[in-house]
Scaffold this active site. Structure first.
Site, PDB file in Angstrom:
ATOM      1  N   LEU A 179       8.865  -4.499   3.020  1.00  0.00           N
ATOM      2  CA  LEU A 179       7.581  -5.208   3.085  1.00  0.00           C
ATOM      3  C   LEU A 179       7.208  -5.527   4.533  1.00  0.00           C
ATOM      4  O   LEU A 179       6.028  -5.720   4.855  1.00  0.00           O
ATOM      5  CB  LEU A 179       7.603  -6.480   2.236  1.00  0.00           C
ATOM      6  CG  LEU A 179       8.128  -7.777   2.852  1.00  0.00           C
ATOM      7  CD1 LEU A 179       6.989  -8.583   3.465  1.00  0.00           C
ATOM      8  CD2 LEU A 179       8.833  -8.622   1.824  1.00  0.00           C
ATOM      9  N   GLN A 195       6.473   4.594  -0.075  1.00  0.00           N
ATOM     10  CA  GLN A 195       7.568   3.713   0.345  1.00  0.00           C
ATOM     11  C   GLN A 195       8.197   2.996  -0.846  1.00  0.00           C
ATOM     12  O   GLN A 195       9.393   2.708  -0.857  1.00  0.00           O
ATOM     13  CB  GLN A 195       7.032   2.701   1.366  1.00  0.00           C
ATOM     14  CG  GLN A 195       8.088   1.885   2.063  1.00  0.00           C
ATOM     15  CD  GLN A 195       7.675   0.435   2.222  1.00  0.00           C
ATOM     16  OE1 GLN A 195       7.330  -0.219   1.243  1.00  0.00           O
ATOM     17  NE2 GLN A 195       7.713  -0.060   3.442  1.00  0.00           N
TER      18      GLN A 195
END
Length: 313
Positions: free
Chosen positions: A93, A251
């Protein structure tokens, strides 16, 4: 300023009750960012971060809290010393925090975005008993082989975070991870330990979150990068919205190539600056680089880092 810096941003696992409070207590701009993020998301961030509660460990709250504190730390640094990094790099993140630091995401938009990201990840895992496990002391190839052998036998386990030499995090179904633990130790792992995680990040179990995240990114991303960002997926730099839209959803289901990113780009910089609570990435970088590594997590470390970077210049 002639000093060449890389900006680094931590991911999930760096959270702690009280993080960001020193900024909040001593900076009007920090308080304004907290209030704007709270207003946008409906999360009372001062309560979430400064009081004992169990929500901070829930991924849909953990992610925006970490990003908010990183964004505040970077904003206060930038106000005092407006330098462009050679590149920005985040862990998981933290890549969203990195995008905020280079102007490709508004800070409050980014907080809202990773709140959604956390919720999508939790929903993708809601009907499964999932987890993550860290392996210490084994080579990448050994961990990859053991995971591949387990998958051949029907298990769902994948190496997902390449953090440092001899440190890999594995994600998957929790019972399969428990079965994998003794095999890792038999192969020579110094330690194999389940982590306190309620999602299985960066593996195929999150496939359902990919498209909804991409739709949200399309609305929030700006094609305005003052510096490139290094992708977790490829360990390569990118500096445009089109590439970001392709890489950030991927991702979710791809391994984080953190140590590969540091190894590939280390010779481009003089130092690293980590924005956010703790010094998780500093710990990882000790094994990968001898370059100076500064942290900005409160007002004292902000002042110390500003001084250190000015002395390097």
């Amino acid at each position: 300023m002639s000093v060449k810096c890389a900006f680094l941003f931590p991911g999930q696992g760096s959270q702690a009750v009280g993080m960001g409070k020193d900024f909040y207590d001593n900076s009007e701009e920090a308080r304004a960012l907290f209030e704007a993020a709270s207003g946008r998301t409906g999360i009372d961030f001062s309560q979430l971060l400064f009081t004992e509660n169990d929500r901070l460990e829930q991924t849909e709250f953990t992610q925006p809290a970490i990003l908010l504190v990183s964004a505040v730390a970077h904003r206060l640094f930038e106000n005092a010393l407006p330098i462009k990094p050679v590149f920005a790099l985040g862990h998981s993140l933290g890549e969203f925090s990195a995008l905020t630091s280079v102007g490709a995401l508004d800070a409050v938009d980014a907080v809202e975005l990773v709140h959604l990201r956390g919720r999508l990840m939790a929903e993708a895992c809601a009907d499964k008993e999932v987890g993550m496990l860290v392996s210490l002391g084994l080579a990448d190839e050994a961990v990859e082989r053991l995971c591949a052998e387990a998958r051949e036998e029907g298990a769902q386990v994948w190496p997902v975070n390449y953090n440092a030499e001899g440190q890999i995090v594995i994600a998957g179904i929790k019972s399969d991870l428990v079965d994998l633990e003794p095999k890792l130790k038999e192969a020579g792992a110094r330690r194999a330990m389940l982590l306190n995680m309620s999602v299985a990040s960066h593996c195929p179990l999150l496939a359902n979150a990919v498209e909804p995240l991409k739709e949200a990114l399309e609305k929030s991303l700006r094609n305005e990068f003052v510096s490139p960002v290094v992708s977790n997926v490829t360990a390569e730099k990118y500096a445009g919205k089109t590439e970001a839209l392709e890489l950030l959803p991927r991702q979710l289901v791809s391994p984080v190539l953190y140590k590969q990113s540091i190894a590939k780009h280390d010779d481009e910089v003089d130092c690293y600056i980590e924005f956010g609570h703790g010094a998780v990435l500093k710990g990882l970088n000790r094994r990968a680089t001898s370059k100076p590594h500064f942290t900005v997590g409160d007002m004292a470390s902000l002042e110390a880092t500003l001084k250190a970077v000015e002395e390097l210049a």
